[in-house]
Design a protein around this motif. Structure first.
Motif, mmCIF file in Angstrom:
data_model
loop_
_atom_site.group_PDB
_atom_site.id
_atom_site.type_symbol
_atom_site.label_atom_id
_atom_site.label_comp_id
_atom_site.label_asym_id
_atom_site.label_seq_id
_atom_site.Cartn_x
_atom_site.Cartn_y
_atom_site.Cartn_z
ATOM 1 N N LEU A 105 0.835 -1.186 0.000
ATOM 2 C CA LEU A 105 0.000 0.000 0.000
ATOM 3 C C LEU A 105 0.871 1.238 0.000
ATOM 4 O O LEU A 105 1.770 1.386 0.828
ATOM 5 C CB LEU A 105 -0.910 0.035 1.234
ATOM 6 C CG LEU A 105 -1.751 1.319 1.375
ATOM 7 C CD1 LEU A 105 -2.790 1.392 0.259
ATOM 8 C CD2 LEU A 105 -2.422 1.386 2.740
ATOM 9 N N ASP A 150 0.356 5.159 0.613
ATOM 10 C CA ASP A 150 -0.612 6.089 1.172
ATOM 11 C C ASP A 150 0.024 7.474 1.170
ATOM 12 O O ASP A 150 1.037 7.716 1.835
ATOM 13 C CB ASP A 150 -0.966 5.661 2.603
ATOM 14 C CG ASP A 150 -2.080 6.496 3.216
ATOM 15 O OD1 ASP A 150 -2.305 7.625 2.743
ATOM 16 O OD2 ASP A 150 -2.716 6.018 4.170
ATOM 17 N N CYS A 181 -5.796 -1.490 -6.161
ATOM 18 C CA CYS A 181 -6.796 -0.588 -5.595
ATOM 19 C C CYS A 181 -6.297 0.842 -5.738
ATOM 20 O O CYS A 181 -5.090 1.093 -5.775
ATOM 21 C CB CYS A 181 -7.080 -0.910 -4.134
ATOM 22 S SG CYS A 181 -5.724 -0.565 -2.976
ATOM 23 N N GLU A 241 -7.367 5.005 -4.420
ATOM 24 C CA GLU A 241 -8.219 6.012 -3.803
ATOM 25 C C GLU A 241 -7.963 7.311 -4.560
ATOM 26 O O GLU A 241 -6.809 7.736 -4.682
ATOM 27 C CB GLU A 241 -7.900 6.186 -2.324
ATOM 28 C CG GLU A 241 -8.823 7.179 -1.622
ATOM 29 C CD GLU A 241 -8.492 7.325 -0.146
ATOM 30 O OE1 GLU A 241 -9.205 6.701 0.677
ATOM 31 O OE2 GLU A 241 -7.529 8.056 0.197
ATOM 32 N N VAL A 293 -12.847 4.936 -3.523
ATOM 33 C CA VAL A 293 -11.905 3.817 -3.546
ATOM 34 C C VAL A 293 -12.453 2.745 -4.483
ATOM 35 O O VAL A 293 -13.624 2.391 -4.404
ATOM 36 C CB VAL A 293 -11.702 3.215 -2.146
ATOM 37 C CG1 VAL A 293 -10.836 1.965 -2.215
ATOM 38 C CG2 VAL A 293 -11.076 4.245 -1.208
ATOM 39 N N ASP A 321 -11.553 -1.202 -6.114
ATOM 40 C CA ASP A 321 -10.753 -2.424 -6.158
ATOM 41 C C ASP A 321 -10.900 -3.022 -7.544
ATOM 42 O O ASP A 321 -12.028 -3.215 -8.031
ATOM 43 C CB ASP A 321 -11.239 -3.438 -5.123
ATOM 44 C CG ASP A 321 -10.522 -3.304 -3.801
ATOM 45 O OD1 ASP A 321 -11.188 -3.450 -2.756
ATOM 46 O OD2 ASP A 321 -9.298 -3.068 -3.794
ATOM 47 N N LYS A 325 -4.141 7.138 -2.630
ATOM 48 C CA LYS A 325 -3.685 5.793 -2.248
ATOM 49 C C LYS A 325 -3.614 4.907 -3.485
ATOM 50 O O LYS A 325 -4.429 5.035 -4.401
ATOM 51 C CB LYS A 325 -4.637 5.130 -1.249
ATOM 52 C CG LYS A 325 -4.638 5.710 0.142
ATOM 53 C CD LYS A 325 -5.599 4.921 1.037
ATOM 54 C CE LYS A 325 -5.708 5.526 2.421
ATOM 55 N NZ LYS A 325 -6.677 4.773 3.272
ATOM 56 N N VAL A 326 -2.665 3.989 -3.471
ATOM 57 C CA VAL A 326 -2.575 2.925 -4.471
ATOM 58 C C VAL A 326 -2.030 1.702 -3.762
ATOM 59 O O VAL A 326 -1.122 1.815 -2.944
ATOM 60 C CB VAL A 326 -1.622 3.300 -5.623
ATOM 61 C CG1 VAL A 326 -1.516 2.126 -6.595
ATOM 62 C CG2 VAL A 326 -2.117 4.513 -6.355
ATOM 63 N N GLY A 327 -2.577 0.552 -4.092
ATOM 64 C CA GLY A 327 -2.091 -0.660 -3.443
ATOM 65 C C GLY A 327 -2.503 -1.903 -4.182
ATOM 66 O O GLY A 327 -3.102 -1.849 -5.255
ATOM 67 N N ARG A 373 -6.286 -3.275 -0.310
ATOM 68 C CA ARG A 373 -5.458 -2.578 0.669
ATOM 69 C C ARG A 373 -5.832 -1.115 0.883
ATOM 70 O O ARG A 373 -5.381 -0.506 1.843
ATOM 71 C CB ARG A 373 -3.991 -2.645 0.244
ATOM 72 C CG ARG A 373 -3.435 -4.057 0.180
ATOM 73 C CD ARG A 373 -3.108 -4.582 1.545
ATOM 74 N NE ARG A 373 -2.606 -5.940 1.494
ATOM 75 C CZ ARG A 373 -1.882 -6.506 2.449
ATOM 76 N NH1 ARG A 373 -1.586 -5.805 3.510
ATOM 77 N NH2 ARG A 373 -1.490 -7.742 2.326
ATOM 78 N N CYS A 374 -6.654 -0.544 0.011
ATOM 79 C CA CYS A 374 -6.932 0.895 0.095
ATOM 80 C C CYS A 374 -8.081 1.242 1.027
ATOM 81 O O CYS A 374 -8.357 2.410 1.259
ATOM 82 C CB CYS A 374 -7.236 1.455 -1.290
ATOM 83 S SG CYS A 374 -5.850 1.384 -2.447
#
Length: 501
Positions: free
Chosen positions: A83, A85, A181, A183, A219, A221, A267-269, A273-274
């Motif tokens: 993740l 953040d 994922c 955000e 967010v 996925d 966020k990116v994961g 995970r986001c």
């Protein structure tokens, strides 16, 4: 190819949305096959000493200082997620690679394709080769900016990206991430794309999933199953091979020249995970999942079907397949054969903007209207549109029960209805399941039985049909428009008139 097990550590995301080539969606831009040639921005020099160690988001991943500096996958902890953040103010994506130059955010655009698209940043951000992306995260807890898609390239694009393994764009296996994922907030649609190591594929297509614009923080996925070919469904892509050799992750904006919008990535994961997520509104050549929870097989393919433009708000032909990627319209051209033919929506009403373009076109013209221009370069110029019958992998299925195809259309140019066989269906290389359709200056309704498709094939070939295409072929310089009003199995397009009082 390097084996990567990404630790659950800080990771950034790459901006995206691009595509096209032979059998490629003309509504999507094309990205360069070599990302390093069109990139700029926050990739540090070896003297910067800025190889940051990312704090573990859940205490489960190593920092970059705790792993060896040699590119040996055996020295990376077996972690399956990550993740990044923005609020943690880490401006390097910690993918699990021990290479100190992996994961650094960089900016790219279509300038190397003679385009003029740009990303713009807030005025208080330092415009430095290394520091301005760092300053963005420090100042805004993420990437906050504006995208401008400008003239010069037919498929404008601009975005952010990071490498998974090193600056040489060596590929690594990211399969165990299970998806991506994000955000974000964005006025403009964008696409998450996975670029494979050079030499992995024979095309420039990338693995891609589209994400819809959102005015509020959202967010999404996106599991790997929702990623498809950036070139559209007309050109398949080996998703497993791309994921096993992933070199770059991108967040790319795309659309018509003149598109402008604000964005904010926080966020990116890896998948899940986001935080609390909703499914993406669309995905590359892939569409929202079918609501059906019943497992179906190809035997459930509709015995008949009918697509009516004015009843279709998505751009999808319902063939009876439960697959989420079945039936979505795509566009293709002769670019990979050296040609310059084009198919586009050049007559889109100005009121359409960038939202609900498909529905806007149908409302304006009562049909799916496309403009065709056959260009020089290819030995036999061609261009067209089509849809996959069963899934994006172009699995062949038996369409015999349809009996043939019906059309209601108006076209300045003649074209062919072509059934595309499954790649590994064992069919003869001389198979040509196609039937010609004459030009018509007025709306015309026709039925084409399967018997007219068998010039160089047999009815056995109907058991392995992967896609249906409307293909224009002719001389360079030929231009015209097609209005497609209905398309279905034989007999379904008929206009039934009441018998009277």
């Amino acid at each position: 190819m390097k084996k990567l097990f990404a630790g659950c550590v800080a990771v950034s995301f790459a901006a995206m949305l691009a595509a096209c080539g032979d059998d490629s969606s003309s509504t999507s831009p094309e990205t360069s096959g070599n990302e390093s040639s069109s990139s700029s921005g926050a990739i540090p020099s070896s003297s910067s000493g800025q190889a940051l160690s990312g704090d573990s988001h859940e205490g489960s991943g190593p920092s970059s200082s705790s792993v060896a500096t040699e590119s040996s996958s055996s020295e990376i902890a077996n972690q399956k997620g990550f993740l990044w953040d923005g609020s943690e103010r880490i401006f390097r994506v910690m993918t699990g690679s021990p290479d100190e130059y992996s994961g650094w955010w960089y900016e790219y655009n279509d300038n190397n394709d003679l385009g003029s698209s740009t990303l713009e940043w807030p005025s208080d951000i330092e415009d430095g080769y290394i520091n301005y992306l760092e300053a963005l995260i420090e100042g805004y807890d993420g990437f906050k900016g504006k995208v401008r898609l400008e003239p010069g390239y037919d498929y404008p694009y601009a975005g952010l990206a990071f490498t998974t393994w090193n600056l040489d764009q060596e590929g690594t296996d990211i399969t165990e991430w299970e998806g991506i994922c994000v955000e974000y907030e964005s006025d403009v649609n964008f696409r998450v794309m996975i670029h494979a190591e050079s030499g992995t594929q024979t095309t420039h297509c990338e693995l891609a999933a589209s994400v819809g614009a959102s005015k509020s923080r959202k967010v999404v996925d996106i599991p790997w199953s929702k990623f498809g070919s950036s070139c559209g469904a007309g050109i398949g892509i080996d998703a497993a091979k791309v994921l096993a050799n992933a070199a770059v992750v991108k967040l790319e904006f795309y659309g018509d020249s003149g598109t402008v919008g604000n964005f904010f990535f926080t966020k990116v994961g890896s998948l899940g995970r986001c935080g609390a997520a909703s499914a993406p509104e669309s995905s590359s050549s892939v569409a929202p999942k079918s609501s059906s929870s019943v497992e179906k097989t190809e035997e459930d393919l509709a015995k008949s079907f009918l697509w009516v433009a004015q009843e279709d708000e998505e751009g999808r032909v319902q063939t009876g397949s439960p697959e989420e990627a079945a039936g979505w319209w795509y566009f293709f051209d002769d670019k990979n054969d050296g040609g310059k033919s084009k198919i586009d929506f050049s007559a889109i009403p100005a009121t359409c903007g960038n939202s609900d373009v498909y529905a806007c076109i149908v409302e304006a013209y009562g049909a799916l209207k496309v403009d065709v221009a056959l260009g020089a370069g290819a030995e036999k110029p061609y261009v067209g549109l089509g849809f996959n019958v069963w899934n994006e992998a172009q699995k062949g299925v038996d369409v015999s029960a349809w009996g043939g195809i019906c059309l209601v259309y108006e076209s300045d140019l003649p074209f062919a209805v072509r059934l595309v066989p499954e790649n590994d269906g064992g069919l003869s290389k001389y198979v040509d399941l196609s039937a010609s359709v004459a030009a018509s200056g007025t709306v015309k309704e026709i039925d084409i039985p399967w018997s007219r498709f068998f010039q160089w094939s047999s009815d056995d070939d109907l058991k392995k049909v992967a896609a249906l295409q409307l293909r224009f072929e002719g001389a360079a310089g030929d231009t015209g428009s097609l209005r497609l009003i209905k398309l279905g199995s034989i007999g379904q397009c008929q206009t039934f008139v009441p018998a009277g009082p």
